[in-house]
Motif scaffolding. Structure first.
Motif, PDB file in Angstrom:
ATOM      1  N   PRO A 126       0.800  -1.227   0.000  1.00  0.00           N
ATOM      2  CA  PRO A 126       0.000   0.000   0.000  1.00  0.00           C
ATOM      3  C   PRO A 126       0.834   1.280   0.000  1.00  0.00           C
ATOM      4  O   PRO A 126       0.273   2.374  -0.138  1.00  0.00           O
ATOM      5  CB  PRO A 126      -0.784  -0.121   1.310  1.00  0.00           C
ATOM      6  CG  PRO A 126       0.151  -0.842   2.221  1.00  0.00           C
ATOM      7  CD  PRO A 126       0.910  -1.817   1.349  1.00  0.00           C
ATOM      8  N   ARG A 161      -0.683   4.881  -6.855  1.00  0.00           N
ATOM      9  CA  ARG A 161      -0.535   5.000  -5.404  1.00  0.00           C
ATOM     10  C   ARG A 161      -0.102   6.422  -5.046  1.00  0.00           C
ATOM     11  O   ARG A 161       0.818   6.966  -5.655  1.00  0.00           O
ATOM     12  CB  ARG A 161       0.502   4.004  -4.880  1.00  0.00           C
ATOM     13  CG  ARG A 161       0.104   2.542  -4.984  1.00  0.00           C
ATOM     14  CD  ARG A 161       1.243   1.645  -4.524  1.00  0.00           C
ATOM     15  NE  ARG A 161       0.883   0.239  -4.470  1.00  0.00           N
ATOM     16  CZ  ARG A 161       1.005  -0.611  -5.476  1.00  0.00           C
ATOM     17  NH1 ARG A 161       1.478  -0.186  -6.652  1.00  0.00           N
ATOM     18  NH2 ARG A 161       0.669  -1.885  -5.338  1.00  0.00           N
ATOM     19  N   ASN A 204     -10.390   0.236  -4.288  1.00  0.00           N
ATOM     20  CA  ASN A 204      -9.551   1.258  -3.684  1.00  0.00           C
ATOM     21  C   ASN A 204      -8.982   0.738  -2.374  1.00  0.00           C
ATOM     22  O   ASN A 204      -9.632  -0.028  -1.646  1.00  0.00           O
ATOM     23  CB  ASN A 204     -10.351   2.540  -3.432  1.00  0.00           C
ATOM     24  CG  ASN A 204     -10.740   3.240  -4.728  1.00  0.00           C
ATOM     25  OD1 ASN A 204      -9.913   3.878  -5.373  1.00  0.00           O
ATOM     26  ND2 ASN A 204     -12.004   3.107  -5.115  1.00  0.00           N
ATOM     27  N   SER A 211      -7.034  -1.091   4.477  1.00  0.00           N
ATOM     28  CA  SER A 211      -8.412  -1.475   4.224  1.00  0.00           C
ATOM     29  C   SER A 211      -8.688  -1.430   2.732  1.00  0.00           C
ATOM     30  O   SER A 211      -8.339  -0.460   2.059  1.00  0.00           O
ATOM     31  CB  SER A 211      -9.369  -0.534   4.972  1.00  0.00           C
ATOM     32  OG  SER A 211     -10.712  -0.821   4.659  1.00  0.00           O
ATOM     33  N   ASP A 234     -11.523  -1.468  -0.315  1.00  0.00           N
ATOM     34  CA  ASP A 234     -12.912  -1.140  -0.609  1.00  0.00           C
ATOM     35  C   ASP A 234     -13.240  -1.639  -2.004  1.00  0.00           C
ATOM     36  O   ASP A 234     -12.620  -1.218  -2.986  1.00  0.00           O
ATOM     37  CB  ASP A 234     -13.115   0.373  -0.503  1.00  0.00           C
ATOM     38  CG  ASP A 234     -14.527   0.799  -0.865  1.00  0.00           C
ATOM     39  OD1 ASP A 234     -15.415  -0.076  -0.939  1.00  0.00           O
ATOM     40  OD2 ASP A 234     -14.742   2.010  -1.091  1.00  0.00           O
ATOM     41  N   PHE A 241       0.004   8.492   5.334  1.00  0.00           N
ATOM     42  CA  PHE A 241      -1.349   8.260   4.832  1.00  0.00           C
ATOM     43  C   PHE A 241      -1.214   7.905   3.352  1.00  0.00           C
ATOM     44  O   PHE A 241      -0.545   8.618   2.601  1.00  0.00           O
ATOM     45  CB  PHE A 241      -2.225   9.502   4.992  1.00  0.00           C
ATOM     46  CG  PHE A 241      -2.347   9.983   6.412  1.00  0.00           C
ATOM     47  CD1 PHE A 241      -3.322   9.460   7.243  1.00  0.00           C
ATOM     48  CD2 PHE A 241      -1.484  10.941   6.917  1.00  0.00           C
ATOM     49  CE1 PHE A 241      -3.447   9.892   8.552  1.00  0.00           C
ATOM     50  CE2 PHE A 241      -1.598  11.388   8.226  1.00  0.00           C
ATOM     51  CZ  PHE A 241      -2.574  10.864   9.046  1.00  0.00           C
ATOM     52  N   VAL A 301      -2.919   3.624   6.590  1.00  0.00           N
ATOM     53  CA  VAL A 301      -2.311   4.605   7.488  1.00  0.00           C
ATOM     54  C   VAL A 301      -1.325   3.868   8.378  1.00  0.00           C
ATOM     55  O   VAL A 301      -1.565   2.721   8.786  1.00  0.00           O
ATOM     56  CB  VAL A 301      -3.379   5.347   8.323  1.00  0.00           C
ATOM     57  CG1 VAL A 301      -4.176   4.371   9.178  1.00  0.00           C
ATOM     58  CG2 VAL A 301      -2.754   6.424   9.182  1.00  0.00           C
ATOM     59  N   HIS A 338      -3.163   6.203  -0.335  1.00  0.00           N
ATOM     60  CA  HIS A 338      -4.368   5.785  -1.068  1.00  0.00           C
ATOM     61  C   HIS A 338      -3.931   5.125  -2.368  1.00  0.00           C
ATOM     62  O   HIS A 338      -3.053   5.642  -3.072  1.00  0.00           O
ATOM     63  CB  HIS A 338      -5.271   6.980  -1.373  1.00  0.00           C
ATOM     64  CG  HIS A 338      -6.430   6.621  -2.262  1.00  0.00           C
ATOM     65  ND1 HIS A 338      -7.542   5.950  -1.791  1.00  0.00           N
ATOM     66  CD2 HIS A 338      -6.627   6.813  -3.598  1.00  0.00           C
ATOM     67  CE1 HIS A 338      -8.386   5.765  -2.795  1.00  0.00           C
ATOM     68  NE2 HIS A 338      -7.864   6.277  -3.899  1.00  0.00           N
ATOM     69  N   THR A 339      -4.543   4.009  -2.695  1.00  0.00           N
ATOM     70  CA  THR A 339      -4.232   3.272  -3.919  1.00  0.00           C
ATOM     71  C   THR A 339      -5.492   3.070  -4.739  1.00  0.00           C
ATOM     72  O   THR A 339      -6.487   2.540  -4.230  1.00  0.00           O
ATOM     73  CB  THR A 339      -3.610   1.898  -3.604  1.00  0.00           C
ATOM     74  OG1 THR A 339      -2.398   2.080  -2.870  1.00  0.00           O
ATOM     75  CG2 THR A 339      -3.306   1.133  -4.879  1.00  0.00           C
ATOM     76  N   ASN A 340      -5.436   3.514  -5.991  1.00  0.00           N
ATOM     77  CA  ASN A 340      -6.488   3.185  -6.965  1.00  0.00           C
ATOM     78  C   ASN A 340      -6.025   1.914  -7.656  1.00  0.00           C
ATOM     79  O   ASN A 340      -5.232   1.945  -8.592  1.00  0.00           O
ATOM     80  CB  ASN A 340      -6.668   4.330  -7.949  1.00  0.00           C
ATOM     81  CG  ASN A 340      -7.869   4.127  -8.854  1.00  0.00           C
ATOM     82  OD1 ASN A 340      -8.418   3.035  -8.947  1.00  0.00           O
ATOM     83  ND2 ASN A 340      -8.279   5.177  -9.534  1.00  0.00           N
ATOM     84  N   ASN A 395      -6.989   2.029   1.193  1.00  0.00           N
ATOM     85  CA  ASN A 395      -6.553   3.105   2.075  1.00  0.00           C
ATOM     86  C   ASN A 395      -5.681   2.513   3.172  1.00  0.00           C
ATOM     87  O   ASN A 395      -5.990   1.450   3.721  1.00  0.00           O
ATOM     88  CB  ASN A 395      -7.748   3.836   2.686  1.00  0.00           C
ATOM     89  CG  ASN A 395      -8.557   4.590   1.641  1.00  0.00           C
ATOM     90  OD1 ASN A 395      -8.019   5.424   0.916  1.00  0.00           O
ATOM     91  ND2 ASN A 395      -9.841   4.290   1.548  1.00  0.00           N
TER      92      ASN A 395
END
Length: 352
Positions: free
Chosen positions: A42, A345, A92, A114, A116, A80, A96, A82-84, A94
Protein backbone atom coordinates in the motif's frame (compact mmCIF):
# COMPACT_ATOMS: atom_id res chain seq x y z
CA UNK A 1 29.43 -9.04 21.86
CA UNK A 2 26.83 -11.41 23.34
CA UNK A 3 24.24 -8.61 23.37
CA UNK A 4 24.66 -8.27 19.62
CA UNK A 5 25.05 -11.95 18.77
CA UNK A 6 22.03 -13.24 20.68
CA UNK A 7 19.33 -11.18 18.89
CA UNK A 8 20.90 -11.95 15.52
CA UNK A 9 20.65 -15.66 16.22
CA UNK A 10 17.03 -15.27 17.37
CA UNK A 11 15.94 -13.34 14.27
CA UNK A 12 17.84 -15.63 11.91
CA UNK A 13 16.39 -18.72 13.61
CA UNK A 14 12.85 -17.45 13.13
CA UNK A 15 13.53 -16.94 9.43
CA UNK A 16 15.33 -20.23 8.89
CA UNK A 17 12.77 -22.22 10.91
CA UNK A 18 10.13 -21.67 8.22
CA UNK A 19 12.36 -21.62 5.12
CA UNK A 20 11.52 -25.23 4.30
CA UNK A 21 7.79 -24.58 4.26
CA UNK A 22 8.10 -21.29 2.39
CA UNK A 23 10.30 -22.69 -0.35
CA UNK A 24 8.11 -25.77 -0.71
CA UNK A 25 5.89 -23.99 -3.21
CA UNK A 26 5.66 -25.03 -6.84
CA UNK A 27 3.49 -24.31 -9.86
CA UNK A 28 0.99 -26.96 -8.78
CA UNK A 29 0.18 -24.89 -5.68
CA UNK A 30 -0.31 -21.61 -7.54
CA UNK A 31 -3.50 -19.85 -6.56
CA UNK A 32 -4.20 -22.09 -3.54
CA UNK A 33 -3.36 -19.50 -0.86
CA UNK A 34 -5.83 -17.01 0.54
CA UNK A 35 -5.47 -13.58 2.14
CA UNK A 36 -3.54 -12.48 -0.95
CA UNK A 37 -4.14 -8.85 -0.04
CA UNK A 38 -1.06 -9.38 2.15
CA UNK A 39 0.95 -9.33 -1.11
CA UNK A 40 -0.29 -5.84 -2.08
CA UNK A 41 2.07 -3.01 -1.14
CA UNK A 42 0.00 0.00 0.00
CA UNK A 43 3.03 2.34 0.31
CA UNK A 44 3.91 4.46 -2.71
CA UNK A 45 7.63 5.05 -2.13
CA UNK A 46 8.75 1.41 -2.13
CA UNK A 47 6.13 0.48 -4.76
CA UNK A 48 7.88 2.75 -7.26
CA UNK A 49 10.87 0.39 -7.03
CA UNK A 50 8.71 -2.71 -7.22
CA UNK A 51 9.97 -3.43 -3.67
CA UNK A 52 13.48 -4.02 -4.99
CA UNK A 53 14.84 -2.26 -1.87
CA UNK A 54 13.89 -4.89 0.71
CA UNK A 55 17.53 -4.93 1.82
CA UNK A 56 17.68 -1.17 2.39
CA UNK A 57 14.13 0.02 3.04
CA UNK A 58 13.95 2.61 5.80
CA UNK A 59 11.24 3.72 8.16
CA UNK A 60 7.57 2.85 8.38
CA UNK A 61 7.35 1.34 4.88
CA UNK A 62 9.48 -1.53 6.16
CA UNK A 63 6.23 -2.95 7.53
CA UNK A 64 5.59 -4.36 4.06
CA UNK A 65 8.86 -5.68 2.62
CA UNK A 66 11.27 -5.97 5.57
CA UNK A 67 10.22 -5.00 9.08
CA UNK A 68 13.87 -4.53 10.13
CA UNK A 69 13.95 -1.27 8.14
CA UNK A 70 11.56 0.33 10.62
CA UNK A 71 14.45 0.43 13.13
CA UNK A 72 15.82 3.44 11.22
CA UNK A 73 12.91 5.66 12.35
CA UNK A 74 14.61 8.51 14.20
CA UNK A 75 11.64 10.06 16.00
CA UNK A 76 8.04 9.85 14.74
CA UNK A 77 6.82 8.94 11.27
CA UNK A 78 3.25 9.00 9.96
CA UNK A 79 2.06 7.95 6.49
CA UNK A 80 -1.35 8.26 4.83
CA UNK A 81 -1.69 6.37 1.55
CA UNK A 82 -4.37 5.79 -1.07
CA UNK A 83 -4.23 3.27 -3.92
CA UNK A 84 -6.49 3.18 -6.96
CA UNK A 85 -5.97 -0.52 -7.55
CA UNK A 86 -6.39 -1.71 -11.15
CA UNK A 87 -8.00 1.57 -12.21
CA UNK A 88 -11.40 0.81 -13.68
CA UNK A 89 -12.05 -2.17 -11.41
CA UNK A 90 -13.62 -0.06 -8.66
CA UNK A 91 -11.13 -1.29 -6.02
CA UNK A 92 -9.55 1.26 -3.68
CA UNK A 93 -7.08 0.74 -0.85
CA UNK A 94 -6.55 3.11 2.08
CA UNK A 95 -3.67 2.73 4.50
CA UNK A 96 -2.31 4.61 7.49
CA UNK A 97 0.82 3.88 9.49
CA UNK A 98 2.53 5.23 12.58
CA UNK A 99 6.04 4.53 13.89
CA UNK A 100 7.54 5.87 17.10
CA UNK A 101 11.10 5.65 18.36
CA UNK A 102 11.14 4.34 21.93
CA UNK A 103 14.02 3.94 24.33
CA UNK A 104 17.60 3.88 23.11
CA UNK A 105 17.22 1.65 20.08
CA UNK A 106 13.64 0.41 19.69
CA UNK A 107 10.80 1.46 17.39
CA UNK A 108 7.13 0.56 17.75
CA UNK A 109 4.84 0.65 14.73
CA UNK A 110 1.17 0.28 13.92
CA UNK A 111 -0.35 0.02 10.45
CA UNK A 112 -3.82 -0.41 8.99
CA UNK A 113 -4.82 -1.31 5.43
CA UNK A 114 -8.41 -1.48 4.22
CA UNK A 115 -9.67 -2.56 0.80
CA UNK A 116 -12.91 -1.14 -0.61
CA UNK A 117 -14.60 -3.12 -3.39
CA UNK A 118 -17.62 -0.85 -3.76
CA UNK A 119 -21.24 -2.02 -3.78
CA UNK A 120 -22.06 -5.48 -5.23
CA UNK A 121 -25.55 -6.68 -6.10
CA UNK A 122 -27.03 -9.40 -3.87
CA UNK A 123 -28.18 -12.37 -5.97
CA UNK A 124 -29.95 -15.61 -5.07
CA UNK A 125 -30.89 -18.76 -7.03
CA UNK A 126 -34.39 -17.31 -7.35
CA UNK A 127 -33.19 -13.79 -8.22
CA UNK A 128 -29.97 -14.22 -10.26
CA UNK A 129 -30.25 -10.65 -11.61
CA UNK A 130 -30.30 -9.10 -8.14
CA UNK A 131 -32.55 -6.16 -7.36
CA UNK A 132 -32.84 -6.94 -3.65
CA UNK A 133 -29.98 -4.77 -2.39
CA UNK A 134 -26.20 -4.65 -2.30
CA UNK A 135 -23.37 -5.71 -0.02
CA UNK A 136 -19.82 -4.44 0.51
CA UNK A 137 -16.95 -6.91 0.99
CA UNK A 138 -14.33 -5.80 3.50
CA UNK A 139 -10.66 -6.73 3.75
CA UNK A 140 -8.90 -5.27 6.79
CA UNK A 141 -5.31 -5.88 7.90
CA UNK A 142 -3.87 -4.46 11.12
CA UNK A 143 -0.12 -4.74 11.76
CA UNK A 144 1.63 -4.25 15.10
CA UNK A 145 5.42 -4.30 14.91
CA UNK A 146 8.65 -3.75 16.78
CA UNK A 147 12.12 -3.15 15.35
CA UNK A 148 15.44 -2.70 17.10
CA UNK A 149 18.97 -1.52 16.40
CA UNK A 150 21.37 -4.15 17.72
CA UNK A 151 24.59 -2.45 16.59
CA UNK A 152 25.78 0.10 14.04
CA UNK A 153 25.46 -2.61 11.38
CA UNK A 154 22.68 -4.98 12.48
CA UNK A 155 18.94 -4.32 12.65
CA UNK A 156 16.00 -6.63 13.19
CA UNK A 157 12.25 -6.62 13.62
CA UNK A 158 9.08 -8.64 14.20
CA UNK A 159 5.48 -7.98 13.20
CA UNK A 160 2.11 -9.58 13.85
CA UNK A 161 -0.80 -9.06 11.46
CA UNK A 162 -4.49 -9.37 12.22
CA UNK A 163 -6.36 -10.42 9.08
CA UNK A 164 -10.10 -9.97 8.65
CA UNK A 165 -12.09 -10.72 5.49
CA UNK A 166 -15.86 -10.49 5.47
CA UNK A 167 -19.10 -9.92 3.63
CA UNK A 168 -22.51 -9.48 5.22
CA UNK A 169 -22.91 -13.15 6.22
CA UNK A 170 -19.44 -14.69 5.93
CA UNK A 171 -16.14 -14.03 7.70
CA UNK A 172 -12.59 -15.31 8.08
CA UNK A 173 -10.05 -13.91 10.52
CA UNK A 174 -6.63 -14.93 11.78
CA UNK A 175 -3.01 -14.00 12.41
CA UNK A 176 0.19 -13.92 10.39
CA UNK A 177 3.76 -13.08 11.39
CA UNK A 178 6.77 -11.36 9.79
CA UNK A 179 10.44 -11.34 10.80
CA UNK A 180 13.37 -9.57 9.19
CA UNK A 181 17.00 -8.59 9.60
CA UNK A 182 19.23 -6.07 7.82
CA UNK A 183 23.00 -5.71 7.74
CA UNK A 184 24.81 -2.51 6.74
CA UNK A 185 28.43 -2.37 5.66
CA UNK A 186 30.60 -0.33 3.31
CA UNK A 187 33.37 -0.24 0.76
CA UNK A 188 36.67 1.57 0.79
CA UNK A 189 35.07 4.38 -1.23
CA UNK A 190 31.98 4.77 0.96
CA UNK A 191 30.67 4.22 4.46
CA UNK A 192 27.52 2.14 5.00
CA UNK A 193 26.81 2.11 1.26
CA UNK A 194 26.10 -1.64 1.00
CA UNK A 195 22.96 -3.01 2.61
CA UNK A 196 21.70 -6.60 2.88
CA UNK A 197 18.35 -7.85 4.12
CA UNK A 198 16.33 -11.00 4.52
CA UNK A 199 12.69 -11.14 5.56
CA UNK A 200 10.17 -13.90 6.15
CA UNK A 201 6.59 -12.76 5.60
CA UNK A 202 3.03 -13.96 6.11
CA UNK A 203 3.65 -17.07 8.19
CA UNK A 204 0.63 -18.22 10.14
CA UNK A 205 -2.02 -20.88 10.69
CA UNK A 206 -4.62 -21.63 7.98
CA UNK A 207 -7.85 -19.62 7.87
CA UNK A 208 -11.39 -20.88 7.35
CA UNK A 209 -14.54 -19.01 6.36
CA UNK A 210 -17.60 -19.36 8.52
CA UNK A 211 -20.97 -17.72 9.09
CA UNK A 212 -24.65 -17.80 8.21
CA UNK A 213 -23.81 -17.61 4.52
CA UNK A 214 -22.82 -21.27 4.64
CA UNK A 215 -26.20 -22.39 6.01
CA UNK A 216 -29.43 -23.16 4.19
CA UNK A 217 -32.78 -24.66 5.05
CA UNK A 218 -33.59 -28.14 3.84
CA UNK A 219 -36.44 -30.62 4.08
CA UNK A 220 -36.29 -34.25 5.18
CA UNK A 221 -38.16 -36.13 2.39
CA UNK A 222 -39.64 -38.82 4.60
CA UNK A 223 -41.11 -36.48 7.23
CA UNK A 224 -41.26 -33.07 5.60
CA UNK A 225 -39.48 -31.57 8.61
CA UNK A 226 -37.42 -28.43 8.10
CA UNK A 227 -33.74 -28.55 9.05
CA UNK A 228 -30.81 -26.15 8.83
CA UNK A 229 -27.85 -27.53 6.93
CA UNK A 230 -24.39 -26.00 7.36
CA UNK A 231 -21.79 -26.50 4.66
CA UNK A 232 -18.14 -27.07 5.50
CA UNK A 233 -15.41 -25.04 3.84
CA UNK A 234 -11.81 -25.94 3.15
CA UNK A 235 -9.19 -23.94 5.05
CA UNK A 236 -6.63 -21.91 3.11
CA UNK A 237 -2.96 -21.17 3.70
CA UNK A 238 -1.20 -17.83 4.15
CA UNK A 239 0.76 -16.53 1.10
CA UNK A 240 4.16 -17.03 2.77
CA UNK A 241 7.33 -15.74 1.12
CA UNK A 242 10.96 -14.81 1.67
CA UNK A 243 12.60 -11.58 0.48
CA UNK A 244 16.38 -11.51 0.05
CA UNK A 245 17.68 -8.08 -0.97
CA UNK A 246 20.82 -6.02 -1.51
CA UNK A 247 21.35 -2.32 -2.23
CA UNK A 248 24.41 -0.35 -3.26
CA UNK A 249 24.44 3.44 -2.74
CA UNK A 250 26.68 5.55 -4.96
CA UNK A 251 27.11 9.17 -3.87
CA UNK A 252 28.16 11.26 -6.84
CA UNK A 253 28.70 14.22 -4.49
CA UNK A 254 27.01 15.75 -1.46
CA UNK A 255 23.90 16.57 -3.51
CA UNK A 256 23.40 13.58 -5.77
CA UNK A 257 22.88 9.89 -4.98
CA UNK A 258 22.23 6.82 -7.11
CA UNK A 259 21.06 3.59 -5.49
CA UNK A 260 20.93 0.21 -7.20
CA UNK A 261 18.76 -2.46 -5.58
CA UNK A 262 17.88 -6.07 -6.17
CA UNK A 263 15.54 -8.50 -4.41
CA UNK A 264 14.75 -12.15 -4.89
CA UNK A 265 11.29 -13.14 -3.67
CA UNK A 266 10.61 -16.83 -3.08
CA UNK A 267 6.83 -17.30 -3.06
CA UNK A 268 5.09 -20.37 -1.70
CA UNK A 269 1.98 -20.18 -3.87
CA UNK A 270 3.00 -18.14 -6.91
CA UNK A 271 5.96 -17.62 -9.20
CA UNK A 272 9.27 -16.52 -7.71
CA UNK A 273 10.25 -12.96 -8.59
CA UNK A 274 13.53 -11.24 -9.48
CA UNK A 275 13.31 -7.50 -8.88
CA UNK A 276 15.72 -4.76 -9.93
CA UNK A 277 15.42 -1.09 -9.04
CA UNK A 278 17.26 2.20 -9.39
CA UNK A 279 16.70 5.46 -7.51
CA UNK A 280 18.14 8.94 -8.06
CA UNK A 281 18.04 11.47 -5.22
CA UNK A 282 18.88 15.17 -5.19
CA UNK A 283 19.74 16.29 -1.64
CA UNK A 284 17.22 13.68 -0.42
CA UNK A 285 14.49 16.24 -1.24
CA UNK A 286 13.65 15.00 -4.72
CA UNK A 287 13.75 11.31 -5.67
CA UNK A 288 13.01 9.55 -8.93
CA UNK A 289 12.86 5.77 -9.09
CA UNK A 290 11.96 2.79 -11.24
CA UNK A 291 11.74 -0.96 -10.84
CA UNK A 292 11.49 -4.09 -12.97
CA UNK A 293 9.74 -7.18 -11.55
CA UNK A 294 10.44 -10.36 -13.50
CA UNK A 295 8.68 -13.67 -13.08
CA UNK A 296 7.96 -16.54 -15.44
CA UNK A 297 5.77 -15.47 -18.39
CA UNK A 298 5.44 -11.91 -17.06
CA UNK A 299 5.46 -10.52 -20.60
CA UNK A 300 2.98 -13.04 -21.97
CA UNK A 301 -0.59 -11.75 -21.61
CA UNK A 302 -1.94 -15.28 -22.01
CA UNK A 303 0.31 -17.27 -19.66
CA UNK A 304 1.27 -14.79 -16.95
CA UNK A 305 -0.15 -15.24 -13.45
CA UNK A 306 -0.57 -11.55 -12.56
CA UNK A 307 -2.29 -8.50 -13.99
CA UNK A 308 0.75 -6.37 -13.15
CA UNK A 309 3.26 -5.62 -15.87
CA UNK A 310 6.97 -5.76 -15.13
CA UNK A 311 7.74 -2.03 -14.92
CA UNK A 312 7.15 0.29 -11.97
CA UNK A 313 7.93 3.98 -11.52
CA UNK A 314 7.66 6.59 -8.79
CA UNK A 315 8.63 10.03 -7.57
CA UNK A 316 9.06 11.66 -4.15
CA UNK A 317 9.20 15.28 -3.04
CA UNK A 318 10.46 15.73 0.53
CA UNK A 319 10.16 19.25 1.98
CA UNK A 320 12.01 20.30 5.17
CA UNK A 321 9.90 21.93 7.87
CA UNK A 322 12.31 24.33 9.51
CA UNK A 323 15.80 23.45 10.72
CA UNK A 324 14.80 20.78 13.23
CA UNK A 325 14.97 17.91 10.73
CA UNK A 326 11.20 17.55 10.39
CA UNK A 327 9.97 16.89 6.85
CA UNK A 328 6.78 16.64 4.85
CA UNK A 329 6.83 14.30 1.86
CA UNK A 330 4.64 13.42 -1.10
CA UNK A 331 5.04 10.04 -2.85
CA UNK A 332 3.54 8.75 -6.08
CA UNK A 333 3.95 5.37 -7.79
CA UNK A 334 2.52 3.84 -10.94
CA UNK A 335 2.35 0.21 -12.02
CA UNK A 336 1.00 -0.56 -15.51
CA UNK A 337 -1.42 -3.48 -15.66
CA UNK A 338 -3.02 -5.65 -18.29
CA UNK A 339 -5.98 -5.52 -18.26
CA UNK A 340 -7.27 -2.35 -16.52
CA UNK A 341 -5.63 1.09 -16.58
CA UNK A 342 -2.79 0.59 -14.14
CA UNK A 343 -2.42 0.98 -10.38
CA UNK A 344 -1.87 4.45 -8.93
CA UNK A 345 -0.53 5.00 -5.40
CA UNK A 346 -0.40 8.30 -3.53
CA UNK A 347 1.23 8.82 -0.14
CA UNK A 348 1.71 11.66 2.31
CA UNK A 349 4.57 11.27 4.78
CA UNK A 350 5.32 13.30 7.91
CA UNK A 351 8.59 12.92 9.81
CA UNK A 352 8.60 14.64 13.20
Amino acid sequence: MRKVFYPIVCCASIVLFSVTNVLAGNNDRAGQAGATELLINPWARSAGLGCANSGSIRGLEGMFSNIAGMAFTKHTEVIFAHTNYFKGSGININAVGFAQHAGESGVFGLGLMSMDFGEIEITTPDLPEGGIGTFSPRFLNITASYAKTFSNSIYGGLAVKIIDESISNLNASGLAFDAGIQYVTGTSSGKDNIKFGIALKNVGPPLTFGGDGLSFKGTIPSTGSQITVEQRTESFEMPSLINIGITYDSKINDSHRLSFSGTFTANSFSNDQYILGIEYAFKEHFMLRGGYVYETDINDDVLKHTANNALNAGVTIEVPMGKSGKTFGFDYAYTPTSPFDGTHRLGVRINL
